[in-house]
Write a protein that holds these residues in place. Structure first.
Motif, PDB file in Angstrom:
ATOM      1  N   GLY A   1      33.663  37.157  43.393  1.00 17.21           N
ATOM      2  CA  GLY A   1      34.801  38.029  43.140  1.00 17.21           C
ATOM      3  C   GLY A   1      35.685  37.556  42.006  1.00 17.21           C
ATOM      4  N   VAL A   2      35.047  37.087  40.924  1.00 17.02           N
ATOM      5  CA  VAL A   2      35.798  36.617  39.754  1.00 17.02           C
ATOM      6  C   VAL A   2      35.191  37.211  38.490  1.00 17.02           C
ATOM      7  CG1 VAL A   2      36.394  34.420  40.868  1.00 17.02           C
ATOM      8  CG2 VAL A   2      34.359  34.552  39.388  1.00 17.02           C
ATOM      9  N   GLU A   3      35.888  37.037  37.387  1.00 16.06           N
ATOM     10  CA  GLU A   3      35.345  37.305  36.062  1.00 16.06           C
ATOM     11  C   GLU A   3      35.626  36.086  35.193  1.00 16.06           C
ATOM     12  OE1 GLU A   3      36.701  40.879  34.268  1.00 16.06           O
ATOM     13  OE2 GLU A   3      36.056  42.170  35.931  1.00 16.06           O
ATOM     14  N   PHE A   4      34.597  35.583  34.545  1.00 13.22           N
ATOM     15  CA  PHE A   4      34.735  34.379  33.725  1.00 13.22           C
ATOM     16  C   PHE A   4      35.238  34.700  32.318  1.00 13.22           C
ATOM     17  CE2 PHE A   4      31.311  32.832  36.655  1.00 13.22           C
ATOM     18  CZ  PHE A   4      31.985  31.719  37.157  1.00 13.22           C
ATOM     19  N   ILE A   5      35.824  33.684  31.693  1.00 17.94           N
ATOM     20  CA  ILE A   5      36.009  33.671  30.254  1.00 17.94           C
ATOM     21  C   ILE A   5      35.251  32.454  29.715  1.00 17.94           C
ATOM     22  CG2 ILE A   5      38.203  34.879  30.202  1.00 17.94           C
ATOM     23  CD1 ILE A   5      39.639  32.206  30.072  1.00 17.94           C
ATOM     24  N   GLY A   6      34.932  32.483  28.436  1.00 19.82           N
ATOM     25  CA  GLY A   6      34.220  31.360  27.840  1.00 19.82           C
ATOM     26  C   GLY A   6      32.733  31.613  27.737  1.00 19.82           C
ATOM     27  N   ASN A   7      31.965  30.808  28.433  1.00 22.01           N
ATOM     28  CA  ASN A   7      30.496  30.829  28.411  1.00 22.01           C
ATOM     29  C   ASN A   7      29.953  30.421  27.047  1.00 22.01           C
ATOM     30  OD1 ASN A   7      27.866  31.032  29.277  1.00 22.01           O
ATOM     31  ND2 ASN A   7      27.764  33.264  29.100  1.00 22.01           N
ATOM     32  N   TYR A   8      30.356  29.224  26.625  1.00 21.26           N
ATOM     33  CA  TYR A   8      29.786  28.626  25.413  1.00 21.26           C
ATOM     34  C   TYR A   8      29.906  27.105  25.533  1.00 21.26           C
ATOM     35  CZ  TYR A   8      34.758  28.645  23.893  1.00 21.26           C
ATOM     36  OH  TYR A   8      36.115  28.493  23.804  1.00 21.26           O
TER      37      TYR A   8
ATOM     38  N   HIS B   1      43.423  31.706  30.594  1.00 19.10           N
ATOM     39  CA  HIS B   1      43.144  31.516  32.018  1.00 19.10           C
ATOM     40  C   HIS B   1      44.408  31.709  32.851  1.00 19.10           C
ATOM     41  CE1 HIS B   1      42.003  29.655  35.817  1.00 19.10           C
ATOM     42  NE2 HIS B   1      42.953  28.749  35.649  1.00 19.10           N
ATOM     43  N   LEU B   2      45.514  31.110  32.427  1.00 18.85           N
ATOM     44  CA  LEU B   2      46.759  31.266  33.187  1.00 18.85           C
ATOM     45  C   LEU B   2      47.250  32.713  33.171  1.00 18.85           C
ATOM     46  CD1 LEU B   2      48.953  28.112  32.398  1.00 18.85           C
ATOM     47  CD2 LEU B   2      47.727  28.674  34.501  1.00 18.85           C
ATOM     48  N   ALA B   3      47.065  33.387  32.051  1.00 19.49           N
ATOM     49  CA  ALA B   3      47.554  34.767  31.947  1.00 19.49           C
ATOM     50  C   ALA B   3      46.717  35.744  32.757  1.00 19.49           C
ATOM     51  CB  ALA B   3      47.574  35.189  30.472  1.00 19.49           C
ATOM     52  N   THR B   4      45.415  35.488  32.872  1.00 15.40           N
ATOM     53  CA  THR B   4      44.514  36.449  33.506  1.00 15.40           C
ATOM     54  C   THR B   4      44.004  36.012  34.873  1.00 15.40           C
ATOM     55  OG1 THR B   4      42.541  35.460  32.498  1.00 15.40           O
ATOM     56  CG2 THR B   4      43.707  37.166  31.230  1.00 15.40           C
ATOM     57  N   GLY B   5      44.056  34.706  35.158  1.00 15.02           N
ATOM     58  CA  GLY B   5      43.489  34.196  36.400  1.00 15.02           C
ATOM     59  C   GLY B   5      41.978  34.057  36.371  1.00 15.02           C
ATOM     60  N   ARG B   6      41.375  34.284  35.209  1.00 14.51           N
ATOM     61  CA  ARG B   6      39.914  34.195  35.102  1.00 14.51           C
ATOM     62  C   ARG B   6      39.479  32.755  34.839  1.00 14.51           C
ATOM     63  NH1 ARG B   6      38.539  38.741  30.702  1.00 14.51           N
ATOM     64  NH2 ARG B   6      36.386  38.122  31.225  1.00 14.51           N
ATOM     65  N   PRO B   7      38.564  32.216  35.637  1.00 14.76           N
ATOM     66  CA  PRO B   7      38.119  30.835  35.441  1.00 14.76           C
ATOM     67  C   PRO B   7      37.331  30.668  34.149  1.00 14.76           C
ATOM     68  CG  PRO B   7      36.793  31.912  37.118  1.00 14.76           C
ATOM     69  CD  PRO B   7      37.904  32.861  36.787  1.00 14.76           C
ATOM     70  N   ILE B   8      37.331  29.453  33.641  1.00  9.44           N
ATOM     71  CA  ILE B   8      36.687  29.125  32.365  1.00  9.44           C
ATOM     72  C   ILE B   8      35.292  28.585  32.634  1.00  9.44           C
ATOM     73  CG2 ILE B   8      36.814  27.714  30.284  1.00  9.44           C
ATOM     74  CD1 ILE B   8      39.884  27.480  30.849  1.00  9.44           C
ATOM     75  N   LEU B   9      34.295  29.208  32.026  1.00  5.17           N
ATOM     76  CA  LEU B   9      32.898  28.797  32.164  1.00  5.17           C
ATOM     77  C   LEU B   9      32.441  28.196  30.836  1.00  5.17           C
ATOM     78  CD1 LEU B   9      30.169  28.920  33.800  1.00  5.17           C
ATOM     79  CD2 LEU B   9      29.808  31.159  32.716  1.00  5.17           C
ATOM     80  N   TYR B  10      31.840  26.993  30.895  1.00  2.00           N
ATOM     81  CA  TYR B  10      31.341  26.378  29.657  1.00  2.00           C
ATOM     82  C   TYR B  10      30.212  25.414  29.986  1.00  2.00           C
ATOM     83  CZ  TYR B  10      34.311  22.281  30.769  1.00  2.00           C
ATOM     84  OH  TYR B  10      34.899  21.199  31.364  1.00  2.00           O
ATOM     85  N   THR B  11      29.590  24.883  28.949  1.00  4.20           N
ATOM     86  CA  THR B  11      28.458  23.978  29.133  1.00  4.20           C
ATOM     87  C   THR B  11      28.485  22.918  28.034  1.00  4.20           C
ATOM     88  OG1 THR B  11      26.057  23.866  29.491  1.00  4.20           O
ATOM     89  CG2 THR B  11      26.843  25.394  27.794  1.00  4.20           C
TER      90      THR B  11
END
Length: 385
Positions: free
Chosen positions: A120-127, A142-152
């Protein structure tokens, strides 16, 4: 019977035979740190043979410290495909990873959507990005939207960062548990929860990191009473680890080792000291790396007096992370094998080189007098001195 196995996370000694295949020909974590910090001596590690292992010295050589009575030393190459924490530790425990874990520039859209739907989330990032840099790039969003940060990174890791207060630490852990289930079919070695605190422009990662690893095959840990210190239980997904003492720093790890060792319980204490890698290798900080080595060496000098007859101490590493190298990722290097007591060869002794980290598991099995096979008998690359 008891044993202590300490992994100095990323303290490679250069010269892996296949380093060129990983783009790491010429990398040498220990040697290049000493080159930048020429006063680095590490007398207690030297007394166990660290510098001898580094220069692959088969015997007495000018300028090398005398060995401590009962100490033996050697060096090991990695047989597994990869240069990450998981493959290194699994191989140390006796399991060679022939098929490399998957790495990504960006995670597949289908995988990301599946995690998002279930959690039940939407990510930002993915890079791919450094964990500290990405907070500057995406922390405010992230703070403004509540969307977790995804990275590798170049390793087989899916990292998920979120603010401890705004997003919630337990919510982040639950999200990573969902991600772990979906990451298994993709052969992603670790999902890592990366909580942080602070405000825009002043974000700080906390010590509440948690790793969610793939479950390993059988290792020597399955046959011993094992207490893990640091992230050992995470690396092995709890398999073969009876008790766990998570720590947030080398200092906490060394204190935990002292306390557990002082209690005199039988079995294996298996410790990972991660600061070399996480604070100084990835951040390309040779001076900090040297200071971290000196701090451990000072502690080791005080601790060695508590290693008694019949005890076994092994100090090694899981890969390299040369802080003078290009990029911010691990380096494919050989690692030291420093042994005190147990069933080691009579000291002083050069054990020579080994083609696999599984030499550690073999020595543990021999010390505890258990039947365990690494699947293939490993023999030294060079004859013993």
């Amino acid at each position: 019977m008891r044993a202590l196995l300490i992994v100095l996370d990323s303290v490679g000694i250069g010269g892996a035979p296949d380093a060129a295949a990983y783009g790491d020909e010429g990398a040498d974590t220990l040697g290049h740190v000493r080159g930048r910090m020429p006063g680095l001596e590490l007398p207690h590690l030297a007394s166990l043979g660290l510098w001898r292992a580094h220069c692959r010295a088969p015997g007495t050589a000018p300028g090398l410290a005398a060995l401590r009575p009962g100490a033996s030393y050697g060096w090991m190459a990695e047989a597994s495909a990869g240069k990450d924490t998981t493959t290194g530790h699994w191989e140390i425990a006796g399991a060679v990873t022939r098929e490399p874990f998957a790495t990504f520039e960006a995670f597949p859209a289908g995988l990301v959507r599946a995690i998002e739907r279930e959690a039940g989330v939407e990510f930002i990032g993915n890079y791919p990005q450094s964990g500290t840099v990405i907070l500057g790039e995406l922390g405010a969003e992230h703070l403004a939207t509540g969307r977790p940060i995804l990275y590798t990174s170049a390793d087989s890791v899916m990292q998920i960062a979120a603010h401890e207060e705004a997003f919630g630490l337990q919510r982040l852990y639950a999200l990573c548990e969902v991600a772990r289930r979906h990451a298994d079919p993709e052969r992603i070695a670790r999902v890592i929860a990366r909580p942080f605190t602070g405000e825009v422009g002043a974000f700080t990662r906390t010590g509440n990191r948690h790793d969610y690893s793939m479950r390993p095959p059988e290792t020597v840990l399955d046959h011993l009473p094992v207490t893990g210190v640091g992230k050992i239980s995470d690396i092995f997904a709890g398999r073969g680890v009876d008790r766990s003492r998570p720590t947030r720093s080398n200092r906490e790890g060394m204190a935990a080792i002292e306390q557990l060792w002082g209690q005199g319980a039988e079995g294996l204490i298996f410790a990972n000291l991660v600061d070399f890698d996480s604070l100084y290798g990835h951040r390309r900080d040779p001076a900090g790396y040297a200071a971290c080595l000196e701090e451990f060496d000072g502690w080791l000098g005080r601790f060695l007096g508590s290693v008694e007859g019949g005890d076994l101490l092994i100090v090694t590493a899981d890969h390299g992370n040369d802080p003078t190298w290009a990029g911010t990722d691990h380096t494919r290097e050989e690692v030291p094998l420093l042994v005190v007591g147990g069933a080691a060869d009579p000291a002083p002794a050069c054990l020579g080189g080994f083609p696999s980290f599984t030499e550690v598991a073999r020595r543990l099995a021999r010390h505890f007098e258990i039947e365990f096979s690494t699947g293939k008998e490993e023999s030294p690359c060079t004859s013993q001195a």
